[in-house]
Design a protein around this motif. Structure first.
Motif, PDB file in Angstrom:
ATOM      1  N   LYS A 153       9.532  54.957  49.375  1.00 27.59           N
ATOM      2  CA  LYS A 153       9.322  53.567  50.030  1.00 27.59           C
ATOM      3  C   LYS A 153      10.355  52.807  49.652  1.00 27.59           C
ATOM      4  O   LYS A 153      10.842  52.090  50.448  1.00 27.59           O
ATOM      5  CB  LYS A 153       8.154  53.188  49.593  1.00 27.59           C
ATOM      6  N   PHE A 154      10.743  52.846  48.502  1.00 32.46           N
ATOM      7  CA  PHE A 154      11.999  51.822  47.971  1.00 32.46           C
ATOM      8  C   PHE A 154      13.292  52.259  48.533  1.00 32.46           C
ATOM      9  O   PHE A 154      14.001  51.327  49.084  1.00 32.46           O
ATOM     10  CB  PHE A 154      12.196  52.319  46.499  1.00 32.46           C
ATOM     11  N   VAL A 155      13.443  53.761  48.881  1.00 40.40           N
ATOM     12  CA  VAL A 155      14.718  54.077  49.760  1.00 40.40           C
ATOM     13  C   VAL A 155      14.632  53.369  51.109  1.00 40.40           C
ATOM     14  O   VAL A 155      15.763  52.802  51.420  1.00 40.40           O
ATOM     15  CB  VAL A 155      14.827  55.473  49.765  1.00 40.40           C
ATOM     16  N   SER A 156      13.574  53.518  51.858  1.00 40.29           N
ATOM     17  CA  SER A 156      13.450  53.044  53.278  1.00 40.29           C
ATOM     18  C   SER A 156      13.414  51.527  53.265  1.00 40.29           C
ATOM     19  O   SER A 156      14.084  51.045  54.021  1.00 40.29           O
ATOM     20  CB  SER A 156      12.063  53.409  53.765  1.00 40.29           C
ATOM     21  N   SER A 206      28.327  48.812  55.525  1.00 38.17           N
ATOM     22  CA  SER A 206      27.057  48.663  54.433  1.00 38.17           C
ATOM     23  C   SER A 206      26.125  49.677  54.592  1.00 38.17           C
ATOM     24  O   SER A 206      25.782  50.105  53.244  1.00 38.17           O
ATOM     25  CB  SER A 206      26.415  47.158  54.848  1.00 38.17           C
ATOM     26  N   VAL A 207      25.849  50.314  55.674  1.00 38.86           N
ATOM     27  CA  VAL A 207      25.022  51.472  55.794  1.00 38.86           C
ATOM     28  C   VAL A 207      25.953  52.676  54.999  1.00 38.86           C
ATOM     29  O   VAL A 207      25.161  53.327  54.143  1.00 38.86           O
ATOM     30  CB  VAL A 207      24.808  51.985  56.959  1.00 38.86           C
ATOM     31  N   ALA A 208      27.152  52.760  55.286  1.00 38.96           N
ATOM     32  CA  ALA A 208      27.973  53.689  54.522  1.00 38.96           C
ATOM     33  C   ALA A 208      27.814  53.486  53.022  1.00 38.96           C
ATOM     34  O   ALA A 208      27.723  54.447  52.222  1.00 38.96           O
ATOM     35  CB  ALA A 208      29.430  53.646  54.899  1.00 38.96           C
ATOM     36  N   GLY A 253       8.815  48.618  57.746  1.00 36.12           N
ATOM     37  CA  GLY A 253       8.683  47.243  58.232  1.00 36.12           C
ATOM     38  C   GLY A 253       9.389  46.254  57.470  1.00 36.12           C
ATOM     39  O   GLY A 253       9.428  46.471  56.272  1.00 36.12           O
ATOM     40  N   LEU A 254       9.555  45.233  58.072  1.00 34.02           N
ATOM     41  CA  LEU A 254      10.430  44.004  57.385  1.00 34.02           C
ATOM     42  C   LEU A 254       9.584  43.336  56.285  1.00 34.02           C
ATOM     43  O   LEU A 254      10.083  43.096  55.275  1.00 34.02           O
ATOM     44  CB  LEU A 254      10.763  42.892  58.285  1.00 34.02           C
ATOM     45  N   LYS A 255       8.188  43.317  56.523  1.00 39.50           N
ATOM     46  CA  LYS A 255       7.500  42.753  55.384  1.00 39.50           C
ATOM     47  C   LYS A 255       7.449  43.535  54.165  1.00 39.50           C
ATOM     48  O   LYS A 255       7.632  43.116  53.134  1.00 39.50           O
ATOM     49  CB  LYS A 255       5.943  42.741  55.968  1.00 39.50           C
ATOM     50  N   ASN A 256       7.462  45.111  54.538  1.00 37.73           N
ATOM     51  CA  ASN A 256       7.516  46.054  53.236  1.00 37.73           C
ATOM     52  C   ASN A 256       8.762  45.969  52.460  1.00 37.73           C
ATOM     53  O   ASN A 256       8.936  46.212  51.349  1.00 37.73           O
ATOM     54  CB  ASN A 256       7.192  47.269  53.769  1.00 37.73           C
ATOM     55  N   ALA A 257       9.885  45.847  53.379  1.00 38.69           N
ATOM     56  CA  ALA A 257      11.059  45.713  52.846  1.00 38.69           C
ATOM     57  C   ALA A 257      11.465  44.633  51.911  1.00 38.69           C
ATOM     58  O   ALA A 257      11.992  44.668  50.839  1.00 38.69           O
ATOM     59  CB  ALA A 257      12.201  45.428  54.110  1.00 38.69           C
ATOM     60  N   THR A 270      16.170  49.334  55.027  1.00 41.95           N
ATOM     61  CA  THR A 270      15.803  48.334  56.045  1.00 41.95           C
ATOM     62  C   THR A 270      16.283  47.027  55.892  1.00 41.95           C
ATOM     63  O   THR A 270      16.927  46.247  56.687  1.00 41.95           O
ATOM     64  CB  THR A 270      14.263  48.316  56.380  1.00 41.95           C
ATOM     65  N   LEU A 271      16.371  46.608  54.548  1.00 46.17           N
ATOM     66  CA  LEU A 271      16.798  45.175  54.059  1.00 46.17           C
ATOM     67  C   LEU A 271      18.423  44.994  54.555  1.00 46.17           C
ATOM     68  O   LEU A 271      18.905  44.120  54.847  1.00 46.17           O
ATOM     69  CB  LEU A 271      16.548  44.964  52.720  1.00 46.17           C
ATOM     70  N   VAL A 272      19.015  46.353  53.914  1.00 50.75           N
ATOM     71  CA  VAL A 272      20.716  46.234  54.076  1.00 50.75           C
ATOM     72  C   VAL A 272      20.692  46.269  55.559  1.00 50.75           C
ATOM     73  O   VAL A 272      21.621  45.351  56.215  1.00 50.75           O
ATOM     74  CB  VAL A 272      21.030  47.614  53.696  1.00 50.75           C
ATOM     75  N   SER A 273      20.270  46.904  56.587  1.00 52.15           N
ATOM     76  CA  SER A 273      20.493  47.106  57.867  1.00 52.15           C
ATOM     77  C   SER A 273      19.998  45.615  58.365  1.00 52.15           C
ATOM     78  O   SER A 273      20.804  45.153  59.480  1.00 52.15           O
ATOM     79  CB  SER A 273      19.503  47.869  58.703  1.00 52.15           C
ATOM     80  N   PHE A 274      18.896  45.322  58.159  1.00 50.34           N
ATOM     81  CA  PHE A 274      18.453  43.990  58.726  1.00 50.34           C
ATOM     82  C   PHE A 274      19.448  42.605  58.518  1.00 50.34           C
ATOM     83  O   PHE A 274      19.820  41.733  59.394  1.00 50.34           O
ATOM     84  CB  PHE A 274      17.144  43.382  58.492  1.00 50.34           C
ATOM     85  N   LEU A 275      19.831  42.576  57.274  1.00 51.63           N
ATOM     86  CA  LEU A 275      20.560  41.329  56.745  1.00 51.63           C
ATOM     87  C   LEU A 275      22.003  41.415  57.430  1.00 51.63           C
ATOM     88  O   LEU A 275      22.648  40.478  57.795  1.00 51.63           O
ATOM     89  CB  LEU A 275      20.529  41.286  55.130  1.00 51.63           C
ATOM     90  N   THR A 276      22.726  42.709  57.171  1.00 51.36           N
ATOM     91  CA  THR A 276      23.986  42.979  57.764  1.00 51.36           C
ATOM     92  C   THR A 276      24.261  42.725  59.326  1.00 51.36           C
ATOM     93  O   THR A 276      25.176  42.072  59.754  1.00 51.36           O
ATOM     94  CB  THR A 276      24.611  44.004  57.348  1.00 51.36           C
ATOM     95  N   ALA A 277      22.912  43.045  59.955  1.00 52.27           N
ATOM     96  CA  ALA A 277      22.872  43.042  61.430  1.00 52.27           C
ATOM     97  C   ALA A 277      22.952  41.511  61.828  1.00 52.27           C
ATOM     98  O   ALA A 277      23.487  40.931  62.797  1.00 52.27           O
ATOM     99  CB  ALA A 277      21.706  43.951  61.910  1.00 52.27           C
ATOM    100  N   CYS A 278      22.005  40.686  61.045  1.00 54.26           N
ATOM    101  CA  CYS A 278      21.958  39.117  61.172  1.00 54.26           C
ATOM    102  C   CYS A 278      23.546  38.472  61.103  1.00 54.26           C
ATOM    103  O   CYS A 278      23.792  37.629  61.864  1.00 54.26           O
ATOM    104  CB  CYS A 278      20.942  38.607  60.384  1.00 54.26           C
ATOM    105  N   VAL A 279      23.916  38.818  59.661  1.00 53.83           N
ATOM    106  CA  VAL A 279      25.335  38.333  59.616  1.00 53.83           C
ATOM    107  C   VAL A 279      26.302  38.672  60.621  1.00 53.83           C
ATOM    108  O   VAL A 279      27.264  37.900  61.274  1.00 53.83           O
ATOM    109  CB  VAL A 279      25.984  38.733  58.307  1.00 53.83           C
TER     110      VAL A 279
END
Length: 542
Positions: free
Chosen positions: A91-94, A150-152, A236-240, A98-107
């Protein structure tokens, strides 16, 4: 235990080899850029466009993963002794992915939308609108690089957390190779309905190479991550945002970002000033720094990495005499390398730059522009290198605050000096600012050293100063005949081939300078040189 040590040793040797290969490939990438773009407006445009997403990468991805994610991930793995704990780790890994993907996508999206307002910061009001337009386009092409790299970096963190280093160590080589191949392969085939200069097309091709290289870095590591057994799924974003592990990572990241922000602000201001003082300044600074980084990567980083475990062990046992002796010896070795290289580079800088970069696009004017910057950069080589040797002495005692404070003072000095010197001296002033600021950093580290238990700042400074004066004397003595020999060789050599025309003077002068230097070291029985020779003999005998 022996097998674990052997595995770590093999990993360390492989990473050192990959670091060296990456530096070489990075230099070849700059040679490719020089061949296609020279020091044109479009070379500056590419440099600025690549710097912007790369700035965010350094700020959020690299250090955040090493400082925050890996230690937290290791804690989860070490406590993974039941199905429930294993599920928590997954769950921590996922959540982190998710957090890395979401934040970098926004930036990334914000960057693409706002880039047209950001780019004018880096240019004067008289800049050609075509150059502004191309810089904006190149930045938009390369901004998604932030997301994929960032994913890499996240994949690298997972692999390193599982003590798997080889795939991540190889990815920078892949990145540079991809940029080079795409630039050569795509440039001749890009559509040109608006009759753009060839340099503009090459800059676009190189930008596509950057985003392709970033994707390859992520994709290459993914199968190795899959083999570890951990799933790269999203939550989910909430879990992230609410996962206890990701909260811990975020808490660790914030101080790192604050420290890194000072460095990145420095890079941003220097690039902005370089863009305003004249065409080719941004690219000439980057070409010069690439040569300097090659030397630093081979020697300073390696020595700093090697002495850190020894210093940590001695600090833990409070063996301060041995601690100081190792530090003094490391400083002397880096001085023995960097000071002679500095003198040699001042004599043969034009040959080195021409040998590495000179092409049809990188003409005599480009060589002269880069040479001026390089001479000021290389003057600071020793200070930059010694800072990377002294800082591990603080880290060995678990003190990161004082080196960070020294770095912030250095970056502040660099910005102030660059503001003062850039307009009268242009690129040379920006390079000089970095050299003086590096000296300020060295002085700060020695001042702060007095606050550290067991570290004899006065003894280290005296020993270092005397040895530097000794090497300066040797270098001056070796430089005089080398300079005259170099002038004679240049006058006698008339080859049209670049490798011969510039390679012969550079290598012949290096042979003369090296032989004279070695002779002086033997005559005066230099301790650091004898220590290095003894270690090499031991390695060979083993």
């Amino acid at each position: 235990m022996k097998s674990k040590k052997s595995s770590l040793l093999k990993s360390g040797l492989f990473l050192s080899l990959m670091t060296f290969a990456s530096r070489i490939m990075g230099l070849i990438r700059e040679m490719t850029k020089a061949a296609f773009l020279g020091t044109s407006d479009f070379a500056d445009a590419f440099g600025i466009a690549f710097m912007i997403p790369n700035l965010f990468r350094r700020l959020f991805a690299e250090n955040s993963i090493s400082v925050a994610f890996i230690p937290t991930f290791r804690e989860y793995i070490e406590n993974d002794n039941s199905p429930e704990k294993h599920l928590e780790t997954q769950k921590f890994v996922s959540a982190t992915l998710t957090l890395v993907s979401f934040l970098t996508a926004c930036v990334t999206v914000l960057g693409i939308l706002l880039v047209q307002f950001i780019i004018p910061i880096f240019y004067s009001g008289k800049t050609d609108p075509l150059v502004l337009s191309e810089t904006t386009l190149l930045t938009r092409i390369m901004f998604p690089y932030l997301f994929v790299i960032s994913v890499a970096a996240f994949f690298q963190g997972m692999l390193n957390g599982c003590n798997i280093f080889a795939p991540s160590g190889f990815t920078p080589v892949l990145f540079n190779a991809t940029v080079i191949l795409v630039t050569y392969g795509l440039t001749p085939h890009l559509a040109n309905p608006h009759n753009l200069p060839q340099e503009a097309l090459a800059a676009r091709a190189m930008s596509f190479g950057v985003i392709s290289g970033g994707c390859i870095q992520a994709l290459f590591q993914w199968p190795f991550v899959k083999k570890t057994g951990w799933k790269t799924t999203l939550s989910g974003l909430k879990n992230a945002f609410t996962n206890p592990g990701t909260r811990r990572v975020c808490a660790l990241i914030v101080p790192t970002i604050v420290g890194m922000a000072a460095y990145q602000l420095n890079d941003l201001v220097s690039t902005a000033l370089a863009g305003k003082v004249g065409t080719g300044t941004v690219s000439s600074l980057q070409y010069s720094l690439r040569l300097q980084e090659l030397i630093l990567g081979i020697f300073a980083v390696s020595i700093g990495t090697v002495i850190l475990p020894d210093l940590s062990g001695l600090a833990a046992k409070s063996k301060w005499k041995e601690f100081n002796e190792i530090l003094i010896q490391a400083v002397k070795i880096i001085a023995l390398i960097c000071i002679p290289i500095t003198f040699y580079s001042l004599i043969c800088g034009k040959d080195l730059i021409s040998l590495v970069y000179k092409t049809k696009s990188f003409d005599d004017e480009s060589v002269a522009l880069t040479l001026g910057v390089f001479r000021f950069h290389i003057a600071g080589l020793f200070f930059i290198a010694v800072n990377r040797i002294i800082s591990p002495a603080f880290y060995a005692q678990k003190n990161t605050k004082l080196p960070t404070l020294a770095g912030i003072i250095c970056f502040g000095a660099n910005i102030l000096l660059a503001l003062v010197l850039s307009f009268p001296l242009k690129g040379n002033g920006i390079a000089l600012a970095l050299t003086i600021a590096s000296l300020v950093n060295t002085v700060c580290l020695f001042v702060f050293m007095k606050k550290m238990p067991g570290m004899e700042a006065g003894k280290i400074a005296r020993s270092m100063s005397l040895y530097i004066l000794r090497l300066l004397s040797f270098s001056v003595i070796a430089s005089c005949p080398t300079y005259f020999a170099h002038e004679i060789i240049v006058q006698k050599i008339h080859f049209s081939n670049r490798l011969l025309a510039y390679g012969i003077p550079a290598f012949s002068s290096a042979a003369v300078f090296g032989l004279l230097g070695i002779l002086l070291l033997i005559i005066f029985k230099d301790e650091a040189a004898l220590a290095v020779t003894a270690k090499l003999k031991n390695r060979i005998s083993k």
